[in-house]
Design a protein around this motif. Structure first.
Motif, PDB file in Angstrom:
ATOM      1  N   CYS A 143       0.829  -1.212   0.000  1.00 55.36           N
ATOM      2  CA  CYS A 143       0.000   0.000   0.000  1.00 55.36           C
ATOM      3  C   CYS A 143       0.862   1.260   0.000  1.00 55.36           C
ATOM      4  O   CYS A 143       0.541   2.246  -0.687  1.00 55.36           O
ATOM      5  N   GLU A 144       1.935   1.239   0.760  1.00 54.85           N
ATOM      6  CA  GLU A 144       2.824   2.401   0.814  1.00 54.85           C
ATOM      7  C   GLU A 144       3.408   2.703  -0.562  1.00 54.85           C
ATOM      8  O   GLU A 144       3.596   3.867  -0.929  1.00 54.85           O
ATOM      9  N   HIS A 145       3.690   1.649  -1.330  1.00 52.17           N
ATOM     10  CA  HIS A 145       4.174   1.834  -2.707  1.00 52.17           C
ATOM     11  C   HIS A 145       3.139   2.593  -3.529  1.00 52.17           C
ATOM     12  O   HIS A 145       3.466   3.565  -4.231  1.00 52.17           O
ATOM     13  N   TRP A 146       1.869   2.164  -3.432  1.00 54.32           N
ATOM     14  CA  TRP A 146       0.831   2.776  -4.254  1.00 54.32           C
ATOM     15  C   TRP A 146       0.408   4.150  -3.747  1.00 54.32           C
ATOM     16  O   TRP A 146      -0.022   5.006  -4.535  1.00 54.32           O
ATOM     17  N   MET A 147       0.538   4.393  -2.460  1.00 57.34           N
ATOM     18  CA  MET A 147       0.136   5.693  -1.918  1.00 57.34           C
ATOM     19  C   MET A 147       1.055   6.820  -2.385  1.00 57.34           C
ATOM     20  O   MET A 147       0.738   8.000  -2.213  1.00 57.34           O
ATOM     21  N   LYS A 148       2.167   6.471  -3.004  1.00 60.58           N
ATOM     22  CA  LYS A 148       3.050   7.486  -3.591  1.00 60.58           C
ATOM     23  C   LYS A 148       2.510   7.969  -4.936  1.00 60.58           C
ATOM     24  O   LYS A 148       3.004   8.960  -5.482  1.00 60.58           O
ATOM     25  N   ASN A 149       1.507   7.247  -5.455  1.00 65.70           N
ATOM     26  CA  ASN A 149       0.921   7.582  -6.748  1.00 65.70           C
ATOM     27  C   ASN A 149      -0.309   8.472  -6.527  1.00 65.70           C
ATOM     28  O   ASN A 149      -1.283   8.052  -5.898  1.00 65.70           O
ATOM     29  N   GLU A 150      -0.283   9.683  -7.047  1.00 67.01           N
ATOM     30  CA  GLU A 150      -1.356  10.642  -6.807  1.00 67.01           C
ATOM     31  C   GLU A 150      -2.684  10.183  -7.404  1.00 67.01           C
ATOM     32  O   GLU A 150      -3.749  10.427  -6.838  1.00 67.01           O
ATOM     33  N   GLN A 151      -2.633   9.521  -8.565  1.00 61.65           N
ATOM     34  CA  GLN A 151      -3.877   9.054  -9.186  1.00 61.65           C
ATOM     35  C   GLN A 151      -4.517   7.952  -8.342  1.00 61.65           C
ATOM     36  O   GLN A 151      -5.738   7.903  -8.183  1.00 61.65           O
ATOM     37  N   PHE A 152      -3.689   7.076  -7.792  1.00 58.82           N
ATOM     38  CA  PHE A 152      -4.191   6.027  -6.898  1.00 58.82           C
ATOM     39  C   PHE A 152      -4.860   6.662  -5.681  1.00 58.82           C
ATOM     40  O   PHE A 152      -5.972   6.279  -5.293  1.00 58.82           O
ATOM     41  N   LYS A 153      -4.200   7.643  -5.073  1.00 55.10           N
ATOM     42  CA  LYS A 153      -4.742   8.314  -3.891  1.00 55.10           C
ATOM     43  C   LYS A 153      -6.061   9.006  -4.209  1.00 55.10           C
ATOM     44  O   LYS A 153      -6.994   9.007  -3.403  1.00 55.10           O
ATOM     45  N   SER A 154      -6.155   9.570  -5.408  1.00 56.58           N
ATOM     46  CA  SER A 154      -7.380  10.254  -5.806  1.00 56.58           C
ATOM     47  C   SER A 154      -8.530   9.264  -5.986  1.00 56.58           C
ATOM     48  O   SER A 154      -9.662   9.526  -5.562  1.00 56.58           O
ATOM     49  N   LEU A 155      -8.237   8.112  -6.612  1.00 54.17           N
ATOM     50  CA  LEU A 155      -9.280   7.120  -6.869  1.00 54.17           C
ATOM     51  C   LEU A 155      -9.749   6.427  -5.596  1.00 54.17           C
ATOM     52  O   LEU A 155     -10.943   6.176  -5.418  1.00 54.17           O
ATOM     53  N   ILE A 156      -8.815   6.126  -4.713  1.00 49.74           N
ATOM     54  CA  ILE A 156      -9.188   5.352  -3.526  1.00 49.74           C
ATOM     55  C   ILE A 156      -9.834   6.227  -2.461  1.00 49.74           C
ATOM     56  O   ILE A 156     -10.557   5.738  -1.594  1.00 49.74           O
ATOM     57  N   GLY A 157      -9.595   7.534  -2.515  1.00 48.19           N
ATOM     58  CA  GLY A 157     -10.275   8.459  -1.617  1.00 48.19           C
ATOM     59  C   GLY A 157      -9.468   8.794  -0.373  1.00 48.19           C
ATOM     60  O   GLY A 157      -8.650   8.003   0.101  1.00 48.19           O
ATOM     61  N   SER A 158      -9.727   9.955   0.158  1.00 45.61           N
ATOM     62  CA  SER A 158      -8.982  10.447   1.320  1.00 45.61           C
ATOM     63  C   SER A 158      -9.342   9.709   2.602  1.00 45.61           C
ATOM     64  O   SER A 158      -8.623   9.792   3.601  1.00 45.61           O
ATOM     65  N   ASP A 159     -10.486   8.973   2.587  1.00 41.83           N
ATOM     66  CA  ASP A 159     -10.907   8.265   3.796  1.00 41.83           C
ATOM     67  C   ASP A 159     -10.294   6.871   3.900  1.00 41.83           C
ATOM     68  O   ASP A 159     -10.582   6.135   4.845  1.00 41.83           O
ATOM     69  N   PHE A 160      -9.436   6.506   2.944  1.00 44.36           N
ATOM     70  CA  PHE A 160      -8.810   5.180   2.971  1.00 44.36           C
ATOM     71  C   PHE A 160      -7.742   5.128   4.060  1.00 44.36           C
ATOM     72  O   PHE A 160      -6.791   5.903   4.055  1.00 44.36           O
ATOM     73  N   ILE A 161      -7.914   4.212   5.005  1.00 44.55           N
ATOM     74  CA  ILE A 161      -6.951   4.019   6.092  1.00 44.55           C
ATOM     75  C   ILE A 161      -6.473   2.574   6.046  1.00 44.55           C
ATOM     76  O   ILE A 161      -7.280   1.642   6.101  1.00 44.55           O
ATOM     77  N   ILE A 162      -5.170   2.380   5.944  1.00 47.02           N
ATOM     78  CA  ILE A 162      -4.611   1.034   5.847  1.00 47.02           C
ATOM     79  C   ILE A 162      -4.842   0.274   7.151  1.00 47.02           C
ATOM     80  O   ILE A 162      -4.635   0.806   8.245  1.00 47.02           O
TER      81      ILE A 162
END
Length: 300
Positions: A143-162
């Motif tokens: 998840c930390e790998h993907w959270m560096k990707n802004e598009q991933f963060k935008s799609l998954i939403g700001s409420d996503f908590i690992i």
């Protein structure tokens, strides 16, 4: 890329009411796939992916799957189970299947590490549903790998908590997780032998799960299910051999069947166990029963 269903869409738009989904989650001991269902590819519907398959898949992946640091996920199996890998690909609507190693006759199902939509689906499938500490640790790194990707963060939403803690309380005889985990790391075994000075052959009937020395997992399964025992020192495993406990685990697997070739071993195991319980392995029946036990044990 597959178009994702908007994460904020009501589940009614996918032809399933929220109440039904909540009831399914309760019946399956708290596994929750609500967020995953909202990001299925457009060609999928909630009804296609049965919750029993998803709980089985989580268990199987925790035993045999890998979250890779480069962003993909994969499962490697012997070529005899290649149909299962294609089933996973078809049901989940993601990944590809290819030959991993010709020498070892292994095949692999793997997702694309550049497809952001699929990464979101994987994240929401597993997040909050992981049972073992070891797999949760690798999921966090993934998840930390993907959270560096802004598009991933935008799609998954700001409420996503690992997910921060594993959920061993999800281990149950009322969902498919344990069946999947046994599919990945377990085996069914019957051994017969004639011992000097013994009138009749002795038998050893058991189901074991290797845990790669994951003592925490064994302690959790013993606490939650109150079945079996811990065996081994260098290679620790969870073992069930007592008659009543074996009856419970057999009933469970009949309700939540294996999907690998272990399903063949399980069927033969049950037939031979019944023959042994009926004393069919005495006298002239011994050699035949011995051959049947070897048929089961080759899946070990």
């Amino acid at each position: 890329m597959n178009k994702l269903i908007n994460k904020n869409n009501n589940l009614e738009n996918n032809n399933l009411e929220n109440n039904n989904l909540e009831n399914n989650n309760l019946e399956n001991n708290e596994f929750n796939f609500t967020n995953f269902y909202t990001v299925l590819p457009q060609h999928k519907t909630i009804k296609i992916i049965d919750i029993d398959f998803l709980t089985w898949f989580i268990g199987f992946f925790e035993a045999n799957g890998s979250f890779e640091k480069n962003g993909c996920v994969n499962i490697t199996q012997k070529s005899s189970d290649v149909k299962l890998l294609y089933q996973i690909k078809t049901v989940l609507g993601m990944g590809k299947v290819f030959k991993k190693c010709s020498k070892n006759e292994t095949m692999r199902w793997q997702t694309n590490n550049t497809n952001i939509n699929i990464a979101v689906q994987i994240a929401l499938l597993f997040n909050g549903n992981i049972v073992t500490s070891s797999k949760l640790n690798s999921f966090k790194i993934w998840c930390e790998h993907w959270m560096k990707n802004e598009q991933f963060k935008s799609l998954i939403g700001s409420d996503f908590i690992i997910q921060t803690k594993p959920h061993p309380q999800y281990i149950s005889l009322n969902n498919g997780w344990l069946s999947g985990f046994i599919d990945g790391n377990g085996y069914w075994k019957i051994s017969l032998s004639i011992v000097k000075n013994k009138r009749n052959p002795i038998n050893n009937i058991k189901m074991c799960v290797f845990t790669q020395n994951d003592i925490e997992w064994i302690n959790n399964v013993l606490t939650v299910l109150k079945l079996g025992r811990r065996d081994g020192h260098k290679n620790v495993k969870w073992t069930i051999s007592k008659y009543e406990e074996m009856n419970q685990i057999i009933k469970y697997i009949n309700s939540y069947p294996h999907k690998t070739m272990k399903s063949v071993a399980f069927t033969k195991f049950c037939k031979l166990r019944n023959k042994i319980l009926n004393k069919k392995h005495y006298g002239v029946g011994y050699e035949q029963m011995k051959l049947l036990s070897l048929e089961i044990n080759k899946f070990y």
